[in-house]
Design an enzyme around this catalytic site. Structure first.
Site, PDB file in Angstrom:
ATOM      1  N   ASP A  21       0.837  -1.201   0.000  1.00  0.00           N
ATOM      2  CA  ASP A  21       0.000   0.000   0.000  1.00  0.00           C
ATOM      3  C   ASP A  21       0.876   1.257   0.000  1.00  0.00           C
ATOM      4  OD1 ASP A  21      -2.292   1.474   0.034  1.00  0.00           O
ATOM      5  OD2 ASP A  21      -2.806   1.069   2.122  1.00  0.00           O
ATOM      6  N   HIS A  38       3.203   3.631  -8.734  1.00  0.00           N
ATOM      7  CA  HIS A  38       3.065   2.198  -9.028  1.00  0.00           C
ATOM      8  C   HIS A  38       4.325   1.673  -9.728  1.00  0.00           C
ATOM      9  CE1 HIS A  38      -0.942   2.208  -7.549  1.00  0.00           C
ATOM     10  NE2 HIS A  38      -1.465   2.927  -8.523  1.00  0.00           N
ATOM     11  N   LEU A 132      11.252 -20.726  -5.000  1.00  0.00           N
ATOM     12  CA  LEU A 132      10.304 -19.741  -4.450  1.00  0.00           C
ATOM     13  C   LEU A 132       9.064 -19.726  -5.335  1.00  0.00           C
ATOM     14  CD1 LEU A 132       9.492 -17.172  -2.747  1.00  0.00           C
ATOM     15  CD2 LEU A 132      10.751 -15.816  -4.421  1.00  0.00           C
TER      16      LEU A 132
END
Ligand code: FPP
Length: 250
Positions: A21, A38, A132
């Protein structure tokens, strides 16, 4: 790794979930457009994936786009989708070379066609990687995921494939999109908000929650490692009392 992190490498959470956020606020603070935030956020994503890989985190789930995010201005939604396609096409080779597997949760068929296709291609390319697993939550809603699993349970009961008695927490979890993924031990949310925002509602039942004021574009390796250090200081009791958890020599 450049320097030894102040953490116990034998107690790294297997699964870390992240609510990224603050991109918009970070951009505004610099007099820039939200999309600039962003784009900077993508750099943090890359840094956190790299650090997770180094530390031996095995699942990293990122809340990249919620079903509620569709209500943002169309220019921002379009910009976010373009960033996603660009990031995947730029990073898939390196992810693959580093043995990273890409998965998604959420309704990715509801994303723009080019986005859906690039995700499918990247998932297919990396499907056998084992170090991962990067899980992107896209067009995701925790409540919707629970509704979908409930509908599936109903269907299985109607087909007499399971009985109501067989619908345990474990069977229900196997009907969620996260069926092969262990629940997160740690959730980190950046940018000062202390809420879950419809993310992994079932899976976060016993997760340690950590909130930081740092905006996502500024959240990098050192703070991620610090968050793991904070996690390691916590006592996870799972409803028991402290004495039941402690080792005899503690
Ligand atoms: C929240 O910040 C961030 C998002 C809704 C999108 C997160 C997306 C990225 C980091 C880029 C693409 C991701 C990947 C996986 C390549 P906000 O816009 O809500 O910030 P604000 O609360 O300050 O307005």
């Amino acid at each position: 790794m450049t320097e030894a992190p102040p953490i116990d490498l034998n107690n790294i959470p297997k699964h870390i979930a992240l609510i990224m956020d603050g991109n918009g606020r970070w951009a505004k603070n610099q007099g820039q457009h939200r999309l600039f935030g962003h784009a900077a956020g993508v750099e943090s994503v890359k840094d956190i994936i790299k650090t997770s890989r180094e530390l031996g985190v095995t699942y990293l789930t990122l809340y990249a786009f919620s079903t509620e995010n569709w209500s943002r201005p169309s220019e921002e939604v379009e910009g976010l989708m373009n960033l996603l396609v660009e990031a995947i096409s730029n990073e898939v080779d390196e992810m693959h070379a580093n043995n990273v597997r890409l998965l998604t949760i959420g309704n990715i068929k509801g994303l723009p066609g080019n986005c859906y296709e690039s995700l499918c291609k990247a998932m297919d390319r990396t499907k056998n990687n084992t170090a991962l697993t990067l899980v992107l939550a896209l067009n995701y809603s925790g409540r919707q995921e629970i509704i979908n699993a409930s509908l599936r349970a109903h269907e299985l009961m109607q087909q007499s494939k399971i009985s109501p008695e067989e619908l345990t927490e474990e069977t229900f979890a196997s009907l969620l999109q996260t069926k092969e993924i262990p629940d997160p031990e740690l959730l980190i949310r950046t940018s000062g908000e202390c809420r879950i925002s419809n993310f992994l509602l079932w899976q976060l039942s016993y997760t340690e929650l950590l909130f930081t004021d740092t905006h996502w574009p500024d959240f990098r390796r050192d703070e991620f490692i610090d968050a793991i250090a904070q996690y390691q200081k916590r006592e996870r009791r799972f409803g028991k009392v402290s004495e039941q958890i402690k080792q005899p020599n503690e």
